[in-house]
Design a protein around this motif. Structure first.
Motif, PDB file in Angstrom:
ATOM      1  N   LYS A  38       0.856  -1.189   0.000  1.00  0.00           N
ATOM      2  CA  LYS A  38       0.000   0.000   0.000  1.00  0.00           C
ATOM      3  C   LYS A  38       0.891   1.238   0.000  1.00  0.00           C
ATOM      4  N   GLU A  39       0.445   2.246  -0.744  1.00  0.00           N
ATOM      5  CA  GLU A  39       1.248   3.458  -0.822  1.00  0.00           C
ATOM      6  C   GLU A  39       1.036   4.310   0.431  1.00  0.00           C
ATOM      7  N   TRP A 123      -2.400   5.959   4.473  1.00  0.00           N
ATOM      8  CA  TRP A 123      -2.221   5.420   3.132  1.00  0.00           C
ATOM      9  C   TRP A 123      -2.939   6.270   2.075  1.00  0.00           C
ATOM     10  N   LYS A 124      -2.488   6.084   0.850  1.00  0.00           N
ATOM     11  CA  LYS A 124      -3.039   6.867  -0.251  1.00  0.00           C
ATOM     12  C   LYS A 124      -4.503   6.530  -0.516  1.00  0.00           C
ATOM     13  N   ASP A 125      -4.934   5.306  -0.152  1.00  0.00           N
ATOM     14  CA  ASP A 125      -6.326   4.932  -0.413  1.00  0.00           C
ATOM     15  C   ASP A 125      -7.300   5.550   0.589  1.00  0.00           C
ATOM     16  N   GLY A 126      -6.815   6.448   1.444  1.00  0.00           N
ATOM     17  CA  GLY A 126      -7.691   7.163   2.358  1.00  0.00           C
ATOM     18  C   GLY A 126      -7.888   6.488   3.698  1.00  0.00           C
ATOM     19  N   LEU A 138      -4.289  -2.747  12.380  1.00  0.00           N
ATOM     20  CA  LEU A 138      -5.500  -2.430  13.132  1.00  0.00           C
ATOM     21  C   LEU A 138      -6.401  -1.411  12.433  1.00  0.00           C
ATOM     22  N   PRO A 139      -7.514  -1.087  13.067  1.00  0.00           N
ATOM     23  CA  PRO A 139      -8.652  -0.510  12.373  1.00  0.00           C
ATOM     24  C   PRO A 139      -8.350   0.536  11.308  1.00  0.00           C
ATOM     25  N   HIS A 140      -8.915   0.354  10.173  1.00  0.00           N
ATOM     26  CA  HIS A 140      -8.829   1.333   9.100  1.00  0.00           C
ATOM     27  C   HIS A 140     -10.023   2.260   9.267  1.00  0.00           C
ATOM     28  N   LYS A 141      -9.800   3.523   9.092  1.00  0.00           N
ATOM     29  CA  LYS A 141     -10.930   4.445   9.108  1.00  0.00           C
ATOM     30  C   LYS A 141     -10.778   5.379   7.949  1.00  0.00           C
ATOM     31  N   ASP A 142     -11.887   5.960   7.576  1.00  0.00           N
ATOM     32  CA  ASP A 142     -11.825   6.840   6.425  1.00  0.00           C
ATOM     33  C   ASP A 142     -10.993   8.079   6.760  1.00  0.00           C
ATOM     34  N   LEU A 143      -9.991   8.301   5.947  1.00  0.00           N
ATOM     35  CA  LEU A 143      -9.055   9.389   6.216  1.00  0.00           C
ATOM     36  C   LEU A 143      -9.747  10.746   6.183  1.00  0.00           C
ATOM     37  N   GLN A 144     -10.653  10.929   5.230  1.00  0.00           N
ATOM     38  CA  GLN A 144     -11.324  12.231   5.133  1.00  0.00           C
ATOM     39  C   GLN A 144     -12.104  12.508   6.413  1.00  0.00           C
ATOM     40  N   GLU A 145     -12.787  11.470   6.925  1.00  0.00           N
ATOM     41  CA  GLU A 145     -13.553  11.641   8.155  1.00  0.00           C
ATOM     42  C   GLU A 145     -12.622  12.019   9.298  1.00  0.00           C
TER      43      GLU A 145
END
Lengths: 151, 82
Positions: A38-39, A123-126, A138-145
């Motif tokens: 992942k970038e 990461w670049k995918d947000g 561990l937990p991924h969350k929406d970067l914009q949020e």
């Protein structure tokens, strides 16, 4: 030692000059732009400074005794770090190269696994993830949020 | 009579708990008991809390270490420096 500032590698190296030292080893840990395919955009490091400083000192003293070092330095940054920036350095000085190399690896391995320091990878995918025993899982969350909530 | 434990968490634990909060515990509560209570409060963090350590500003405490008076402690998730 934990610092929010850029690590002055050359100044630290110069500060350790010692005529008895036949070997100096410098390890530089840098922020790379990819992890698990992942970038990566940037990292944030957090530490519990009072305890981290104490534990890093203890690890250095252990290494100095175990490997007969002349001197050792370990500095870890906290805060937001961009790709290519230095996150951590370890410098070891010994009479001979084997001790300097072995001690350097001993220190960085112990600091990574024991000192209360944590990495958050964006990461670049947000999405983002907190590092977890050196693996970000561990937990991924929406970067914009996240960014909206932390303005 | 109980004691008041002030707790600070770090890193990924902040996804599950307030950064700082207080809990009432019975006297002689152990680090292990405190972590177990946190697991009850936030079951989603159970696996993570099982890997956490309890510390003061000076040292990591043994899981069986007990507290007899009000104290501030720090919950330390697995390290990921470097």
């Amino acid at each position: 030692m934990i610092t929010p500032h850029e690590i002055p590698i050359e100044r630290l190296l110069a500060s350790l000059q010692n005529d008895k030292a036949g070997a100096s080893v410098l390890f530089v840990g840098s922020v790379r732009n990819v992890n698990k395919e992942k970038e990566v955009l940037w990292l944030e490091y957090e530490a519990f400074k009072p305890l981290a400083d104490k534990m890093i000192n203890k690890i250095k003293e252990e290494a100095k005794s175990k490997f007969n070092l002349i001197a050792a330095i370990c500095v870890h940054r906290v805060g937001k770090l961009k790709i290519g920036e230095t996150a951590v350095i370890v410098i070891t000085l010994a009479m001979h190269r084997k001790e300097a190399y072995d001690a350097n690896q001993f220190i960085i391995d112990k600091v990574k696994h024991e000192a209360p320091i944590w990495k958050k990878e964006y990461w670049k995918d947000g999405t983002y993830a907190w590092g977890h025993n050196c693996n970000c899982q561990l937990p991924h969350k929406d970067l914009q949020e996240y960014l909206l909530n932390h303005k | 009579m109980g004691i008041e434990i002030t707790i600070q968490v770090f890193a990924v634990l902040k996804e599950y708990f307030e950064e700082k909060f207080e809990m009432k515990m019975p006297e002689k509560s152990s680090c292990r008991a405190i972590l177990a209570l946190l697991e009850k409060q936030q079951p989603k963090a159970k696996g993570l809390l099982g890997k956490c350590r309890v510390a003061t500003e000076q040292e990591i405490l043994d899981a069986d270490y007990t507290f007899s008076s009000n104290v501030k402690i720090y919950i330390i998730p697995p390290s990921s420096g470097g």
